[in-house]
Design a protein around this motif. Structure first.
Motif, mmCIF file in Angstrom:
data_model
loop_
_atom_site.group_PDB
_atom_site.id
_atom_site.type_symbol
_atom_site.label_atom_id
_atom_site.label_comp_id
_atom_site.label_asym_id
_atom_site.label_seq_id
_atom_site.Cartn_x
_atom_site.Cartn_y
_atom_site.Cartn_z
ATOM 1 N N SER A 295 1.220 89.149 12.233
ATOM 2 C CA SER A 295 2.447 90.113 12.136
ATOM 3 C C SER A 295 3.492 89.654 12.800
ATOM 4 O O SER A 295 4.679 89.971 12.778
ATOM 5 C CB SER A 295 1.945 91.414 12.316
ATOM 6 O OG SER A 295 1.357 91.488 13.730
ATOM 7 N N TRP A 296 3.264 88.666 14.088
ATOM 8 C CA TRP A 296 4.219 88.189 14.929
ATOM 9 C C TRP A 296 5.145 87.272 14.205
ATOM 10 O O TRP A 296 6.323 87.120 14.668
ATOM 11 C CB TRP A 296 3.612 87.459 16.057
ATOM 12 C CG TRP A 296 2.435 86.369 15.467
ATOM 13 C CD1 TRP A 296 1.130 86.467 15.346
ATOM 14 C CD2 TRP A 296 2.864 85.094 15.139
ATOM 15 N NE1 TRP A 296 0.616 85.521 14.744
ATOM 16 C CE2 TRP A 296 1.594 84.496 14.770
ATOM 17 C CE3 TRP A 296 3.892 84.454 15.394
ATOM 18 C CZ2 TRP A 296 1.388 83.163 14.373
ATOM 19 C CZ3 TRP A 296 3.862 83.028 14.677
ATOM 20 C CH2 TRP A 296 2.640 82.481 14.322
ATOM 21 N N GLN A 299 9.809 89.257 11.268
ATOM 22 C CA GLN A 299 10.890 89.816 12.467
ATOM 23 C C GLN A 299 11.047 91.193 12.164
ATOM 24 O O GLN A 299 11.313 91.884 13.404
ATOM 25 C CB GLN A 299 12.084 89.079 12.204
ATOM 26 C CG GLN A 299 12.169 87.680 12.774
ATOM 27 C CD GLN A 299 13.684 86.932 12.522
ATOM 28 O OE1 GLN A 299 14.731 87.637 12.733
ATOM 29 N NE2 GLN A 299 13.635 85.793 12.604
ATOM 30 N N GLU A 301 8.965 93.373 12.292
ATOM 31 C CA GLU A 301 7.925 94.118 13.420
ATOM 32 C C GLU A 301 8.731 94.217 14.690
ATOM 33 O O GLU A 301 8.222 94.990 15.357
ATOM 34 C CB GLU A 301 6.558 93.209 13.405
ATOM 35 C CG GLU A 301 5.761 93.229 12.080
ATOM 36 C CD GLU A 301 5.100 94.233 11.687
ATOM 37 O OE1 GLU A 301 5.179 95.493 12.460
ATOM 38 O OE2 GLU A 301 4.946 94.399 10.736
ATOM 39 N N ARG A 302 9.496 93.337 15.114
ATOM 40 C CA ARG A 302 9.982 93.412 16.347
ATOM 41 C C ARG A 302 11.003 94.542 16.276
ATOM 42 O O ARG A 302 11.120 95.310 17.258
ATOM 43 C CB ARG A 302 10.878 91.916 16.683
ATOM 44 C CG ARG A 302 11.744 92.077 17.881
ATOM 45 C CD ARG A 302 10.521 91.981 19.128
ATOM 46 N NE ARG A 302 11.417 92.283 20.493
ATOM 47 C CZ ARG A 302 11.414 93.590 21.066
ATOM 48 N NH1 ARG A 302 11.070 94.481 20.600
ATOM 49 N NH2 ARG A 302 12.269 93.571 22.233
ATOM 50 N N TRP A 303 11.655 94.750 15.128
ATOM 51 C CA TRP A 303 12.785 95.693 15.048
ATOM 52 C C TRP A 303 11.896 97.051 15.100
ATOM 53 O O TRP A 303 12.566 98.071 15.545
ATOM 54 C CB TRP A 303 13.496 95.679 13.653
ATOM 55 C CG TRP A 303 14.472 96.530 13.539
ATOM 56 C CD1 TRP A 303 15.777 96.663 13.909
ATOM 57 C CD2 TRP A 303 14.185 98.061 12.757
ATOM 58 N NE1 TRP A 303 16.418 97.901 13.672
ATOM 59 C CE2 TRP A 303 15.374 98.590 13.015
ATOM 60 C CE3 TRP A 303 13.269 98.357 11.983
ATOM 61 C CZ2 TRP A 303 15.532 99.757 12.235
ATOM 62 C CZ3 TRP A 303 13.320 99.640 11.281
ATOM 63 C CH2 TRP A 303 14.576 100.349 11.509
ATOM 64 N N GLY A 305 9.283 97.635 16.800
ATOM 65 C CA GLY A 305 8.947 97.952 18.049
ATOM 66 C C GLY A 305 10.151 98.633 18.944
ATOM 67 O O GLY A 305 10.062 99.629 19.913
ATOM 68 N N LEU A 306 11.500 98.002 18.435
ATOM 69 C CA LEU A 306 12.663 98.852 19.179
ATOM 70 C C LEU A 306 12.641 100.113 18.690
ATOM 71 O O LEU A 306 12.984 101.377 19.475
ATOM 72 C CB LEU A 306 13.935 97.955 18.831
ATOM 73 C CG LEU A 306 14.005 96.646 19.376
ATOM 74 C CD1 LEU A 306 15.131 95.819 18.704
ATOM 75 C CD2 LEU A 306 13.756 96.674 21.059
ATOM 76 N N PHE A 341 17.549 88.925 15.268
ATOM 77 C CA PHE A 341 16.900 88.074 16.210
ATOM 78 C C PHE A 341 16.965 86.470 16.022
ATOM 79 O O PHE A 341 16.822 86.012 14.716
ATOM 80 C CB PHE A 341 15.463 88.515 16.098
ATOM 81 C CG PHE A 341 15.046 90.056 16.400
ATOM 82 C CD1 PHE A 341 15.314 90.566 17.466
ATOM 83 C CD2 PHE A 341 14.999 90.946 15.112
ATOM 84 C CE1 PHE A 341 15.031 92.137 17.651
ATOM 85 C CE2 PHE A 341 14.834 92.449 15.184
ATOM 86 C CZ PHE A 341 14.858 92.798 16.606
ATOM 87 N N TRP A 343 15.417 83.045 15.797
ATOM 88 C CA TRP A 343 13.845 82.361 15.668
ATOM 89 C C TRP A 343 14.511 80.915 16.521
ATOM 90 O O TRP A 343 15.442 80.272 15.755
ATOM 91 C CB TRP A 343 13.595 82.341 14.249
ATOM 92 C CG TRP A 343 12.256 81.661 14.305
ATOM 93 C CD1 TRP A 343 11.579 80.582 14.178
ATOM 94 C CD2 TRP A 343 11.030 82.631 14.394
ATOM 95 N NE1 TRP A 343 10.371 80.579 14.445
ATOM 96 C CE2 TRP A 343 9.955 81.830 14.301
ATOM 97 C CE3 TRP A 343 10.929 83.908 14.465
ATOM 98 C CZ2 TRP A 343 8.721 82.486 14.304
ATOM 99 C CZ3 TRP A 343 9.324 84.480 14.250
ATOM 100 C CH2 TRP A 343 8.451 83.603 14.621
#
Length: 366
Positions: A295-296, A299, A301-303, A305-306, A341, A343
């Motif tokens: 899942s890393w 991208q 997934e990072r959003w 998280g926020l 983000f 990369w």
């Protein structure tokens, strides 16, 4: 008329000493104390080495006693006299061998009655004090009480999928939109069992540890990797039919002259026969799947998280409608000033790092 006071010993520099003193006094990373001492000596060396200490002190804005001290040190020991002397103190009592023993035991063994070393157990084992063990661990960056988790992908197409997804990030196709897509399911509308006590000077915000559940919802989100904008859709259920509705929303909102590349995980909803049928009828959509347990690589997934950190985790919602309203409001605020983000890692760098990591795991290559 002869001047009063003790006659000064001329301070005369060799050319090598002068060059060294000038360099030390100008280096940006030099100790400021050492730089001042160098300027003192250079000042004293003017006028054939007979310049008064008061004149040098006035020029540098320091006490005359300071000039006297370092002038004398230099005359006695030359350049070595400008370096701080080793401070007195008791000699070190713990040998390098005992420190090495603590480090090796920490890294290569575990105590018989626990899964990891504590300061107390290592102190008992090594014969050192708990504070000494703590200092050794701090010096070598060892934290036996901490553990991190990882999951290795068993996807037989891992390398091809990594290159495919990373290629979209680093070199997106022309006249196309690259969207990182996923669902955040099981978002709970939680309300605390008592009102939150606000933060006060010297006291953090306080809230009850228990809460009341008011239901769950699911957020479908597509992150534009180029601009950072997000298209979201909220549904109460998490099935292929809801995912198709989200795809239809993307199809309506994205200009018809653009191809759409979707980066998704391997969840069954994304590969359902009805979804594949919908994709066949909409050929401008192209699916790109991340490897399993990776899942890393997505991208969005990072959003997510926020969103969790800034809105959901500490939020209090008395209904699903209130929760969904907060989520939509947060998306609108994000899109008013989106931040993509960036990369940076190539596929080769990721694969090389993974190969190096596997070499440190016993049996990982089998």
């Amino acid at each position: 008329m002869a001047g009063r006071g003790r006659p000064k010993v001329p301070l005369v520099l060799t050319e090598d000493e002068r060059v060294t003193l000038v360099r030390w006094s100008r280096r940006a990373k030099s100790s400021q104390a050492l730089a001042v001492r160098c300027r003192i000596v250079l000042g004293c060396a003017e006028d054939e080495g007979l310049r008064s200490n008061k004149d040098v002190a006035a020029q540098l804005g320091i006490w005359p006693q300071t000039v006297t001290k370092w002038r004398g040190r230099f005359l006695e020991r030359r350049l070595d006299g400008l370096v701080d002397e080793q401070r007195p103190g008791a000699p070190r009592k713990i040998s390098d061998e005992r420190i090495e023993d603590v480090v090796v035991k920490t890294l290569e063994s575990t105590p018989g009655n626990a899964t990891h070393w504590s300061r107390a157990s290592m102190a008992e084992q090594s014969g050192l004090s708990k504070s000494t063990v703590g200092r050794v661990w701090k010096a070598f960056g060892l934290k036996p009480h901490l553990v991190d988790t990882f999951k290795l992908s068993n996807d037989p197409q891992f390398i091809d999928k990594v290159r495919d997804v990373v290629g979209l990030y680093l070199d997106p196709p022309e006249k196309a939109l690259v969207l990182a897509v996923d669902e955040k399911s099981q978002i709970q509308a939680l309300d605390r069992s008592a009102p939150v006590l606000p933060m006060m000077p010297g006291m953090p915000e306080r809230r009850t540890h228990d809460y009341v559940r008011h239901g769950i919802t699911t957020l479908f989100a597509a992150l534009d990797v180029a601009t950072g904008t997000v298209i979201g859709s909220i549904h109460r259920r998490h099935r292929a039919i809801e995912f198709k509705k989200f795809l239809t929303k993307l199809d309506h909102e994205i200009p018809a002259d653009l191809d759409i590349h979707l980066i998704c995980d391997n969840y069954g909803t994304h590969k359902h026969p009805s979804v594949r049928q919908w994709l066949t009828a909409h050929p401008r959509f192209h699916m790109h799947f991340t490897p399993t347990y990776s899942s890393w690589l997505n991208q969005v997934e990072r959003w997510f998280g926020l969103l969790t950190d800034q809105k959901i985790r500490r939020g209090a919602h008395r209904s699903i409608q209130a929760l969904e309203k907060d989520i939509r409001s947060w998306i609108d605020q994000w899109n008013s000033d989106p931040k993509p983000f960036i990369w940076t890692k190539t596929a080769d760098e990721i694969l090389e790092r993974l190969a190096s990591y596997l070499q440190r795991i016993p049996g990982a290559g089998h």
